[in-house]
Design a protein around this motif. Structure first.
Motif, PDB file in Angstrom:
ATOM      1  N   LEU A 194       0.942   4.262  -2.822  1.00  0.00           N
ATOM      2  CA  LEU A 194       0.852   5.685  -2.470  1.00  0.00           C
ATOM      3  C   LEU A 194       2.058   6.450  -3.008  1.00  0.00           C
ATOM      4  CD1 LEU A 194      -0.412   5.634   1.239  1.00  0.00           C
ATOM      5  CD2 LEU A 194      -1.670   6.393  -0.775  1.00  0.00           C
TER       6      LEU A 194
ATOM      7  N   LYS B 143       0.839  -1.208   0.000  1.00  0.00           N
ATOM      8  CA  LYS B 143       0.000   0.000   0.000  1.00  0.00           C
ATOM      9  C   LYS B 143       0.869   1.252   0.000  1.00  0.00           C
ATOM     10  CE  LYS B 143      -3.974  -2.049   2.423  1.00  0.00           C
ATOM     11  NZ  LYS B 143      -4.764  -2.032   3.675  1.00  0.00           N
TER      12      LYS B 143
ATOM     13  N   SER C  32       0.720  11.768   5.418  1.00  0.00           N
ATOM     14  CA  SER C  32      -0.413  11.505   6.306  1.00  0.00           C
ATOM     15  C   SER C  32      -1.010  10.124   6.029  1.00  0.00           C
ATOM     16  CB  SER C  32      -1.484  12.584   6.135  1.00  0.00           C
ATOM     17  OG  SER C  32      -1.005  13.846   6.524  1.00  0.00           O
ATOM     18  N   SER C  33      -1.158   9.795   4.744  1.00  0.00           N
ATOM     19  CA  SER C  33      -1.709   8.492   4.368  1.00  0.00           C
ATOM     20  C   SER C  33      -0.773   7.361   4.798  1.00  0.00           C
ATOM     21  CB  SER C  33      -1.950   8.438   2.856  1.00  0.00           C
ATOM     22  OG  SER C  33      -2.880   9.421   2.455  1.00  0.00           O
ATOM     23  N   CYS C  34       0.540   7.594   4.625  1.00  0.00           N
ATOM     24  CA  CYS C  34       1.514   6.580   5.045  1.00  0.00           C
ATOM     25  C   CYS C  34       1.430   6.357   6.552  1.00  0.00           C
ATOM     26  CB  CYS C  34       2.924   7.013   4.660  1.00  0.00           C
ATOM     27  SG  CYS C  34       3.267   6.965   2.883  1.00  0.00           S
ATOM     28  N   SER C  35       1.307   7.455   7.292  1.00  0.00           N
ATOM     29  CA  SER C  35       1.215   7.351   8.746  1.00  0.00           C
ATOM     30  C   SER C  35      -0.027   6.570   9.158  1.00  0.00           C
ATOM     31  CB  SER C  35       1.193   8.748   9.365  1.00  0.00           C
ATOM     32  OG  SER C  35       1.037   8.687  10.765  1.00  0.00           O
ATOM     33  N   LYS C  36      -1.145   6.816   8.470  1.00  0.00           N
ATOM     34  CA  LYS C  36      -2.386   6.119   8.806  1.00  0.00           C
ATOM     35  C   LYS C  36      -2.261   4.621   8.537  1.00  0.00           C
ATOM     36  CE  LYS C  36      -7.382   6.220   8.099  1.00  0.00           C
ATOM     37  NZ  LYS C  36      -7.484   4.753   8.067  1.00  0.00           N
ATOM     38  N   ILE C  37      -1.626   4.259   7.429  1.00  0.00           N
ATOM     39  CA  ILE C  37      -1.435   2.847   7.096  1.00  0.00           C
ATOM     40  C   ILE C  37      -0.628   2.151   8.181  1.00  0.00           C
ATOM     41  CG2 ILE C  37      -0.238   1.277   5.517  1.00  0.00           C
ATOM     42  CD1 ILE C  37      -1.087   3.084   3.229  1.00  0.00           C
TER      43      ILE C  37
ATOM     44  N   ASN D   3      -0.256  15.112   2.098  1.00  0.00           N
ATOM     45  CA  ASN D   3      -1.254  14.028   2.074  1.00  0.00           C
ATOM     46  C   ASN D   3      -0.592  12.659   1.985  1.00  0.00           C
ATOM     47  OD1 ASN D   3      -3.342  15.904   2.174  1.00  0.00           O
ATOM     48  ND2 ASN D   3      -3.569  15.987  -0.054  1.00  0.00           N
ATOM     49  N   PHE D   4       0.512  12.592   1.249  1.00  0.00           N
ATOM     50  CA  PHE D   4       1.237  11.330   1.101  1.00  0.00           C
ATOM     51  C   PHE D   4       1.739  10.846   2.459  1.00  0.00           C
ATOM     52  CE2 PHE D   4       5.622   9.582   0.606  1.00  0.00           C
ATOM     53  CZ  PHE D   4       5.268   8.325   0.145  1.00  0.00           C
TER      54      PHE D   4
END
Length: 274
Positions: free
Chosen positions: A51, A47, A160-165, A157-158
């Motif tokens: 991203l 994932k 942030s999305s990585c952190s959420k994953i 955003n990249f």
């Protein structure tokens, strides 16, 4: 920039790492916690790779491509016209110097004055053209500021999305419980160090295979078995041992030197063969 411009991109390092984790997890087996966690971590890494690809492509579209077009188009034109302007200014200065010389001698004065007028006219035209191009830079710079803002937002955003994953992965695999788990090594029979708990080994080790005995071998230890040349036996791989295998011959089982056997391949029509 040219590498990022390509629409077809190779797998990212995250994707390669993820695929390796998933392959290893499947080899170990999802029934084991370690294998299951490896697969989940591999899926998360893939994932992250997707991203990263999206971020790189968006960076190319919103910032790098416009910047490349500007540098190779408008900026080249401006630099070219500025060089022409510098040349016209030098011609004008030279014409004025000649006119001053002819004023002192009163010879060819009219020709010199005409040359100055023509040089001044050419310089003025080039100056206006260059000034017009420079004025357009303000609009271009404002546009590129918007592109830069889009890039910063995409990068934010990249991450942030990585952190959420990774946060979701942490909850999914239960890192706290893993860290608090007491590691208990598998018990091995001291009298036979080549006996391993079957449920502690991956399927690639526990799977029985056929082998042909190349030479007679007489057991010298209780953990070994005797075998005869040309005999077909069942064997299992011993982890971290390059010299011995676990062998079964009838009701007997024990270790046999690897150098004394040859693995047999399986053929659906003829069964096992060399």
């Amino acid at each position: 920039m040219t590498k990022l411009d390509r629409r077809v991109m190779k797998p990212t390092n995250f994707e390669i790492l993820g695929n390796s984790f998933i392959e290893a997890g499947n080899e170990i087996g999802s029934t084991y916690q370690y294998g299951s966690v490896l697969i989940k971590v591999g899926e998360a890494e893939r994932k992250l790779g997707h991203l990263e690809k999206e971020f790189v492509q968006k960076s190319s579209d919103c910032l790098l491509q416009p910047l490349k077009s500007f540098l190779e188009g408008q900026m080249k034109t401006i630099l070219k016209e500025k060089r022409i302007l510098d040349s016209k200014r030098l011609n004008l200065d030279a014409s004025k110097a000649r006119l001053k010389k002819f004023h002192e001698s009163n010879s060819h004065k009219n020709e010199a004055e005409e040359e100055v007028r023509q040089a001044q006219s050419e310089f003025d035209r080039q100056y206006e053209l260059t000034k017009l191009l420079m004025d357009e830079l303000t609009i271009t710079y404002n546009h590129h500021l918007q592109c830069l803002a889009d890039f910063i937002e995409a990068q934010s955003n990249f991450y942030s999305s990585c952190s959420k994953i990774m946060q979701d992965l942490t909850k999914q695999i239960g890192i706290s419980s893993i860290r608090n788990t007491t590691v208990i090594p598998p018990k091995i029979d001291d009298s036979n160090p080549f006996t391993y708990p079957i449920n502690s080994l991956p399927s690639s080790f526990t799977e029985k295979k056929k082998a042909k005995v190349l030479f007679d071998y007489e057991a010298t230890e209780p953990s070994e078995i005797s075998v005869s040349a040309n005999q077909i036996i069942s064997i299992q791989i011993v982890p971290n041992d390059n010299d011995w295998v676990l062998a079964e011959s009838g009701r007997d089982s024990g270790k046999v030197p690897k150098a004394y056997i040859q693995m047999l391949g399986f053929n659906q029509q003829f069964g096992y063969k060399l």
